[in-house]
Design a protein around this motif. Structure first.
Motif, PDB file in Angstrom:
ATOM      1  N   PHE A   1      -6.254  -1.302 -30.949  1.00  0.00           N
ATOM      2  CA  PHE A   1      -7.536  -0.835 -30.420  1.00  0.00           C
ATOM      3  C   PHE A   1      -8.113   0.198 -31.375  1.00  0.00           C
ATOM      4  O   PHE A   1      -7.634   1.329 -31.464  1.00  0.00           O
ATOM      5  CB  PHE A   1      -7.379  -0.247 -29.025  1.00  0.00           C
ATOM      6  CG  PHE A   1      -8.686   0.209 -28.430  1.00  0.00           C
ATOM      7  CD1 PHE A   1      -9.720  -0.684 -28.237  1.00  0.00           C
ATOM      8  CD2 PHE A   1      -8.883   1.537 -28.077  1.00  0.00           C
ATOM      9  CE1 PHE A   1     -10.930  -0.276 -27.701  1.00  0.00           C
ATOM     10  CE2 PHE A   1     -10.079   1.960 -27.529  1.00  0.00           C
ATOM     11  CZ  PHE A   1     -11.112   1.047 -27.342  1.00  0.00           C
ATOM     12  N   THR A   2      -9.124  -0.205 -32.144  1.00  0.00           N
ATOM     13  CA  THR A   2      -9.793   0.676 -33.098  1.00  0.00           C
ATOM     14  C   THR A   2     -11.298   0.469 -32.968  1.00  0.00           C
ATOM     15  O   THR A   2     -11.776  -0.335 -32.164  1.00  0.00           O
ATOM     16  CB  THR A   2      -9.358   0.360 -34.541  1.00  0.00           C
ATOM     17  OG1 THR A   2      -9.873  -0.927 -34.913  1.00  0.00           O
ATOM     18  CG2 THR A   2      -7.843   0.353 -34.679  1.00  0.00           C
TER      19      THR A   2
ATOM     20  N   SER B   1     -12.645  -6.300 -35.914  1.00  0.00           N
ATOM     21  CA  SER B   1     -11.732  -7.250 -36.541  1.00  0.00           C
ATOM     22  C   SER B   1     -10.294  -7.018 -36.093  1.00  0.00           C
ATOM     23  O   SER B   1      -9.482  -7.947 -36.082  1.00  0.00           O
ATOM     24  CB  SER B   1     -11.832  -7.150 -38.067  1.00  0.00           C
ATOM     25  OG  SER B   1     -11.503  -5.834 -38.497  1.00  0.00           O
ATOM     26  N   PHE B   2      -9.952  -5.778 -35.742  1.00  0.00           N
ATOM     27  CA  PHE B   2      -8.613  -5.478 -35.242  1.00  0.00           C
ATOM     28  C   PHE B   2      -8.549  -5.629 -33.721  1.00  0.00           C
ATOM     29  O   PHE B   2      -7.614  -6.222 -33.179  1.00  0.00           O
ATOM     30  CB  PHE B   2      -8.193  -4.055 -35.637  1.00  0.00           C
ATOM     31  CG  PHE B   2      -7.968  -3.883 -37.108  1.00  0.00           C
ATOM     32  CD1 PHE B   2      -6.839  -4.405 -37.719  1.00  0.00           C
ATOM     33  CD2 PHE B   2      -8.892  -3.214 -37.891  1.00  0.00           C
ATOM     34  CE1 PHE B   2      -6.627  -4.254 -39.079  1.00  0.00           C
ATOM     35  CE2 PHE B   2      -8.689  -3.058 -39.250  1.00  0.00           C
ATOM     36  CZ  PHE B   2      -7.564  -3.580 -39.850  1.00  0.00           C
TER      37      PHE B   2
ATOM     38  N   ASP C   1      -3.212 -13.970 -36.931  1.00  0.00           N
ATOM     39  CA  ASP C   1      -3.858 -13.390 -35.750  1.00  0.00           C
ATOM     40  C   ASP C   1      -4.350 -14.482 -34.802  1.00  0.00           C
ATOM     41  O   ASP C   1      -4.553 -15.634 -35.203  1.00  0.00           O
ATOM     42  CB  ASP C   1      -5.051 -12.524 -36.169  1.00  0.00           C
ATOM     43  CG  ASP C   1      -4.636 -11.357 -37.048  1.00  0.00           C
ATOM     44  OD1 ASP C   1      -3.422 -11.092 -37.136  1.00  0.00           O
ATOM     45  OD2 ASP C   1      -5.526 -10.725 -37.642  1.00  0.00           O
ATOM     46  N   ILE C   2      -4.534 -14.081 -33.547  1.00  0.00           N
ATOM     47  CA  ILE C   2      -5.177 -14.957 -32.553  1.00  0.00           C
ATOM     48  C   ILE C   2      -6.449 -14.253 -32.088  1.00  0.00           C
ATOM     49  O   ILE C   2      -6.396 -13.126 -31.571  1.00  0.00           O
ATOM     50  CB  ILE C   2      -4.257 -15.208 -31.342  1.00  0.00           C
ATOM     51  CG1 ILE C   2      -2.940 -15.839 -31.798  1.00  0.00           C
ATOM     52  CG2 ILE C   2      -4.954 -16.097 -30.309  1.00  0.00           C
ATOM     53  CD1 ILE C   2      -1.935 -16.000 -30.664  1.00  0.00           C
ATOM     54  N   TYR C   3      -7.591 -14.890 -32.274  1.00  0.00           N
ATOM     55  CA  TYR C   3      -8.879 -14.310 -31.873  1.00  0.00           C
ATOM     56  C   TYR C   3      -9.051 -14.487 -30.361  1.00  0.00           C
ATOM     57  O   TYR C   3      -8.975 -15.605 -29.856  1.00  0.00           O
ATOM     58  CB  TYR C   3     -10.016 -14.995 -32.617  1.00  0.00           C
ATOM     59  CG  TYR C   3     -11.352 -14.304 -32.497  1.00  0.00           C
ATOM     60  CD1 TYR C   3     -11.584 -13.096 -33.156  1.00  0.00           C
ATOM     61  CD2 TYR C   3     -12.374 -14.849 -31.730  1.00  0.00           C
ATOM     62  CE1 TYR C   3     -12.800 -12.451 -33.057  1.00  0.00           C
ATOM     63  CE2 TYR C   3     -13.605 -14.210 -31.623  1.00  0.00           C
ATOM     64  CZ  TYR C   3     -13.807 -13.010 -32.286  1.00  0.00           C
ATOM     65  OH  TYR C   3     -15.013 -12.370 -32.178  1.00  0.00           O
TER      66      TYR C   3
ATOM     67  N   GLU D   1     -18.479  -6.575 -24.714  1.00  0.00           N
ATOM     68  CA  GLU D   1     -17.962  -5.488 -25.534  1.00  0.00           C
ATOM     69  C   GLU D   1     -16.833  -6.008 -26.422  1.00  0.00           C
ATOM     70  O   GLU D   1     -16.329  -7.108 -26.231  1.00  0.00           O
ATOM     71  CB  GLU D   1     -17.421  -4.346 -24.650  1.00  0.00           C
ATOM     72  CG  GLU D   1     -18.408  -3.800 -23.626  1.00  0.00           C
ATOM     73  CD  GLU D   1     -19.505  -2.977 -24.273  1.00  0.00           C
ATOM     74  OE1 GLU D   1     -19.301  -2.543 -25.437  1.00  0.00           O
ATOM     75  OE2 GLU D   1     -20.550  -2.765 -23.638  1.00  0.00           O
ATOM     76  N   GLY D   2     -16.448  -5.165 -27.397  1.00  0.00           N
ATOM     77  CA  GLY D   2     -15.257  -5.466 -28.164  1.00  0.00           C
ATOM     78  C   GLY D   2     -14.036  -5.418 -27.266  1.00  0.00           C
ATOM     79  O   GLY D   2     -13.996  -4.685 -26.275  1.00  0.00           O
TER      80      GLY D   2
END
Length: 592
Positions: free
Chosen positions: A570-571, A575-576, A328-330, A338-339
């Motif tokens: 998008f959840t 983390s996702f 993954d790439i953060y 916001e997320g």
């Protein structure tokens, strides 16, 4: 004594005595066609007909014959002779059909050039003998008595019509049956909706009850702690009073010091109790998606045509793409409140990824080598999608502003450029050869626009409502001959040419969102609700699932150089949502 009839005509014209046979004479040919026998007064070389005195004088008065060459009685041919009795007199009764153009006239002629039945007026005005091959019907009609081909052709046409009627009747019967099935499916769909609403209601109620239980548990714990502390303090207070009254100084001293420690300890415990300031009240906010859907939807669904199943050879075996998870790439930054919700991605180079973060109203640049954010441009509204216009320029859709924003993306820095005002709530965007393809959710349409903002074509449902294309058009991608649109609520990917004409649709999908095109023209599409990535042929004839069990995949981006697929999710779990997933294609032999 005056003579009448043919005898009078014989004495009135010297030409009647010129014939060498008793049954032949030179007479006016046009008048003969209407059963009038008058002696010839002259001859028209253009019409190749003898004319009586009246026809001769009037011949130059009408426009069609005004410039014909006329010969007088002395110069006219003496060799064109026909039977002295009216031609085909016995067939005069066989010509009863009136002319459809000139109601007072009877059809008597046939034009071979135009295959048209004519009356006298038709011949004079539109089908002169100098321009058309025209024959008198009685002269050419005898052959029709032997003709059988026309009857055979009529029989063939009749059989075709009977067959067409039978096929139409059968098809209409099947169509009627299918509509009965549609009614049953509508009812079943309504039951599914009710069941789903019941499930959502049950979850909401369970959540509210869980929160109630949490509040009750907190309250019980706090009450027990307070009661225990109160009892110990009251006991210590009673002991101190008794020792003071009984003058027991030593014990009183010890008890007072113990009480002071008790006070310090209980004050600390008091600070650990839940503060009323930190206890929140609750309210219910209905799902915006459900409210919006109920308000915007005009129908429960779409009644559309079944796909025709064309016979053909079985599809060839397919070697599906295989993918390997590359981590993954953060992409969340300290500036983000916001997320993340990454709604669009595009590669400027194999090492530079640009993405739109709708939740944080920003556009970000990612260095794929270092897996880090190199620039972050804050916008005043949420961006929806992004496409590459040139090697250092991207275009972003700003739905709330009904605007396409152009942004310069030089090595590691963003800079805003000009804007294009568009007509509606714009969502997806794709650029190909200086043409933008933009999807709109309100009004529902797709537009092809040049870089100066001129609308070149608009794709929308037809005015009769027979062909419903769009309910929620989302992402879009394009190449030299096709435009592909993901339709999230019709559960389809649609294909159009650059004139806006539909050329295909693929329906075996669940909530399609992101679209990318592979090097061979086939496409990958994300399915948000069931967590799949499907691989679909360029002609949309078939597809296969190549990735499963993802957490609500949304935007996707393909790097053909490194064979890497980038996927945003998008959840409710950060983390996702805050990371971009990378998958490398290991094997692919496309035969779709």
């Amino acid at each position: 004594m005056a003579l009448s009839g043919r005898q009078a005509e014989s004495q009135s014209s010297p030409t009647l005595s010129r014939g060498c046979m008793e049954d032949y004479e030179i007479f006016c040919q046009p008048c003969d066609l209407v059963d009038r026998r008058l002696p010839a007064f002259g001859f028209c070389k253009d019409c190749e007909e003898h004319l009586c005195e009246s026809c001769f004088k009037n011949h130059r008065m009408t426009k069609p014959t005004r410039y014909h060459i006329l010969l007088d009685e002395n110069n006219m041919p003496q060799t064109l002779r026909v039977p002295s009795e009216p031609a085909n007199a016995d067939q005069s009764n066989d010509l009863p059909t009136p002319c459809p153009e000139h109601k007072q006239e009877i059809i008597k002629f046939f034009c071979h050039d135009h295959e048209t039945l004519l009356c006298n007026v038709c011949v004079t005005l539109d089908h002169t003998r100098t321009s058309c091959q025209v024959d008198y019907i009685p002269d050419i009609s005898k052959k029709s008595l032997e003709s059988k081909e026309t009857l055979k052709d009529l029989e063939k046409v009749t059989e075709r019509y009977k067959k067409a009627t039978a096929e139409l009747k059968e098809k209409l019967s099947k169509s009627t049956k299918s509509l009965k099935d549609v009614l049953a499916e509508i009812k079943s769909f309504r039951q599914e909706i009710n069941q789903r609403i019941d499930e959502l209601e049950k979850k909401a109620i369970e959540r509210a009850k869980d929160l109630q239980k949490e509040n009750n548990t907190i309250l019980k714990r706090a009450e027990k702690t307070c009661n225990d502390i109160t009892k110990s303090i009251e006991a210590s207070s009673d002991t101190i009073k008794q020792l003071r009254d009984s003058k027991q100084a030593a014990r009183l001293f010890i008890e007072l010091k113990s009480a002071e420690k008790l006070i310090r300890d209980q004050e600390k415990r008091l600070l650990q109790l839940p503060s009323p300031k930190n206890v929140t009240e609750f309210c219910f906010l209905p799902s915006p998606a459900i409210i919006s859907s109920l308000q915007e939807e005009k129908s429960l669904g779409t009644i559309t045509h079944k796909k025709k199943e064309l016979p053909g050879p079985p599809p060839p075996s397919v070697t599906l793409p295989r993918f390997s998870n590359q981590g993954d790439i953060y992409v969340k930054t300290p500036k983000d409140k916001e997320g993340c919700w990454v709604t669009g991605m595009v590669l400027l180079t194999p090492s530079r990824l640009v993405l739109t973060d709708s939740n944080n109203k920003s556009i970000k640049m990612v260095n794929l080598n270092s897996k880090s954010i190199t620039d972050h441009l804050q916008l005043d509204t949420a961006p929806m999608d992004v496409t590459m216009v040139t090697n250092n320029q991207v275009a972003v859709t700003l739905s709330d502003k009904e605007t396409v924003q152009f942004i310069c993306a030089i090595p590691n820095k963003f800079a805003k450029k000009h804007k294009l005002k568009v007509d509606g709530y714009c969502c997806g965007i794709s650029c190909y050869q200086e043409k933008l393809v933009v999807t709109f959710s309100n009004p529902r349409k797709v537009q092809i626009i040049d870089l100066k903002g001129k609308v070149l074509a608009t794709i929308t449902d037809d005015s009769e409502g027979d062909s419903l294309y769009f309910v929620a058009p989302y992402h879009v991608t394009s190449n030299s001959h096709s435009i592909y649109v993901s339709e999230a609520r019709m559960y389809e990917v649609l294909r159009f040419n650059w004139e806006g004409e539909p050329t295909g649709r693929y329906s075996d999908l669940t909530t399609p969102r992101g679209l990318v095109m592979l090097n061979d023209g086939s496409i990958l599409v994300s399915e948000k609700d069931n967590g799949n990535i499907q691989h679909i042929s360029g002609d949309l004839s078939r597809g296969n699932i190549v990735l499963k069990d993802l957490s609500s995949p949304d935007a996707i981006c393909w790097c053909g150089t490194d064979s890497i697929l980038y996927i945003s999710c998008f959840t409710d779990e950060d983390s996702f949502s805050n990371s971009i997933k990378m998958y490398m294609m290991l094997e692919y032999n496309n035969q779709l």
